[in-house]
Design an enzyme around this catalytic site. Structure first.
Site, mmCIF file in Angstrom:
data_model
loop_
_atom_site.group_PDB
_atom_site.id
_atom_site.type_symbol
_atom_site.label_atom_id
_atom_site.label_comp_id
_atom_site.label_asym_id
_atom_site.label_seq_id
_atom_site.Cartn_x
_atom_site.Cartn_y
_atom_site.Cartn_z
ATOM 1 N N THR A 132 0.955 -1.039 -0.235
ATOM 2 C CA THR A 132 0.084 -0.523 0.164
ATOM 3 C C THR A 132 1.255 1.508 -0.454
ATOM 4 O OG1 THR A 132 -1.404 1.722 1.484
ATOM 5 C CG2 THR A 132 -0.628 -0.642 2.540
ATOM 6 N N ASP A 133 0.286 2.224 -0.501
ATOM 7 C CA ASP A 133 1.014 4.169 -0.418
ATOM 8 C C ASP A 133 0.991 4.398 1.191
ATOM 9 O OD1 ASP A 133 -1.829 4.463 -0.039
ATOM 10 O OD2 ASP A 133 -1.665 6.296 -1.878
ATOM 11 N N GLU A 134 0.255 3.677 1.901
ATOM 12 C CA GLU A 134 0.656 4.444 3.202
ATOM 13 C C GLU A 134 1.407 3.698 4.223
ATOM 14 O OE1 GLU A 134 -3.764 3.689 5.461
ATOM 15 O OE2 GLU A 134 -4.712 2.947 3.326
ATOM 16 N N LYS A 161 2.555 -3.111 7.095
ATOM 17 C CA LYS A 161 2.404 -3.479 5.936
ATOM 18 C C LYS A 161 3.919 -3.346 5.661
ATOM 19 C CE LYS A 161 0.671 -4.379 2.677
ATOM 20 N NZ LYS A 161 -0.159 -6.147 2.196
#
Ligand code: NAD
Ligand code: TYD
Length: 349
Positions: A132-134, A161
């Site tokens: 994820t971009d998070e 992640k």
């Protein structure tokens, strides 16, 4: 060329779109979908491909090391596309340990099983980790996440992640594991569990329930139609370079409140309600703790290197999405009974 590919988390939102694409497009591949069927996993998502000859479902937990080793021995996979995860930020705030177990320990179990079985025979093998971009943290008003942006995860979800991404790279660096990682922005589309913003709000509008907007609603996300994410995964799996990272995004930034207003307008049209009906349900509620202000992805590398671009404009994707949820009432009813009611009460009172 025959290949056997393990897709983890294939009964979830994004995973089901990836399984469908691979099963339909690659009739000479054997696709094994391994999923624990948590609250977020739903085999109904795959009813159209469940009888395909090149598709197999295995129910199991990636945290269970012995089970994972057996599965690798049974199928001798050529590749892994790893999506299984706990994926909801709000749940990670109330129960971080579950995220550490599935997202970190589960990923390392898969890496170990792949390492042991591929040892000395890594040619043509690939461990594709879907992330994820998070992991990059929160942006200010300007700037975009690049593949080289330093990791700065802020929530228990994004930290788990980020940790799993680090382990994948460490296995590449230390043991020569062939891998690729992609970091994608917020997905929307059919089959998303109604704890995430869009399906939750679509369902609430349908039942004239309030729309709980966190904080001032000025948080920004980049939105991508889920089928476009699946297309990107296909391209990266087949053409991505070893040990590379690819950002995936929609070039499509919205503040939550603007996005919600567009969605409300479309919902009024679909339901034949007077303009403004759905907007009247908007209720500002206490903010999510540690809420990331802005995510924005630069997906130029993927576009320039592998020629991938989003295929849908946002308003068209949103219409398709709303239409799908309205036409699939039974799907929504099946998953919003039981446990979901309990979650809703705890989260929103
Ligand atoms: P989801 O929550 O809809 O689905 C997750 C799936 O994983 C479910 O089918 C669940 O049953 C399965 N699963 C969970 N724990 C498991 C375990 N221990 N063993 C086996 N299976 C297990 O998630 P999603 O939104 O489809 O996300 C899929 C992946 O994509 C995740 O890795 C997520 O971090 C990543 N991602 C999601 C988004 C997004 O906007 N949803 C964006 C970028 C990246
Ligand atoms: P979400 O779909 O949970 O994705 P993420 O947190 O991974 O970006 O939330 C998208 C945005 O919508 C995020 O800024 C939080 C906000 N949000 C609300 O305002 N109200 C809600 O009830 C939910 C679920 C999310």
């Amino acid at each position: 060329m025959k290949k056997t590919i393990l897709i983890t988390g294939g009964a979830g939102f994004i995973g089901s779109h990836v399984v469908r694409l691979f099963v339909n497009k690659y009739s000479d591949y054997k696709i094994v979908n391994l999923d624990k069927l948590t609250y977020a996993g739903n085999l109904e998502n795959l009813s159209d491909v469940e009888n395909a000859e090149n598709y197999i479902f295995e129910k199991g937990d990636i945290v269970d090391k012995d089970f994972i080793e057996q599965i690798f021995e049974k199928y001798n996979f050529d590749g892994v596309i790893h999506l299984a995860a706990e994926s909801h930020v709000d749940r990670s705030i109330t129960n971080p340990m579950e995220f550490i177990m599935t997202n970190v320990v589960g990923t390392v179990n898969l890496l170990n099983a792949a390492k042991n079985i591929w040892k000395g025979n890594e040619d043509g093998k690939l461990f594709y980790h879907v992330s994820t971009d998070e992991v990059y943290g929160s942006l200010g008003n300007t700037g975009l996440f690049l593949e080289t942006t330093s990791y700065d995860p802020q929530s228990p979800y994004s930290s788990s992640k980020a940790s799993s991404d680090h382990f994948v790279r460490a296995y590449g660096n230390t043991y020569g594991m062939p891998y690729v990682i992609s970091n994608c922005s917020n997905n929307y589309g059919p089959n998303q569990f109604p704890e995430k913003l869009l399906p939750l709000f679509i369902n609430n509008i349908k039942h004239s329930k309030s729309l709980p907007v966190y904080g001032d609603g000025l948080f920004t996300r980049d939105w991508l139609y889920v089928v476009d994410h699946a297309r990107a995964i296909d391209v990266i799996y087949h053409e991505g370079r070893n040990a590379e990272t690819y950002n995936i995004g929609g070039f499509n930034e919205w503040t939550n409140i603007d996005l919600i207003k567009v969605m409300c307008k479309q919902m009024d049209e679909f339901l034949g309600n007077p303009d403004g009906t759905a907007e009247g349900l908007i209720t500002y509620v206490t903010d999510r703790p540690g809420h990331d202000k802005r995510y924005a992805i630069d997906a130029t590398k993927l576009k320039n290197e592998l020629g991938w671009e989003p295929s849908l404009q946002f308003e068209e994707g949103l219409k398709k999405t709303i239409k799908w949820y309205l036409e699939n009432e039974e799907w929504m009813e099946n998953i919003t009974s039981g446990e979901y009611q309990k979650y809703y009460l705890e989260q929103y009172g």
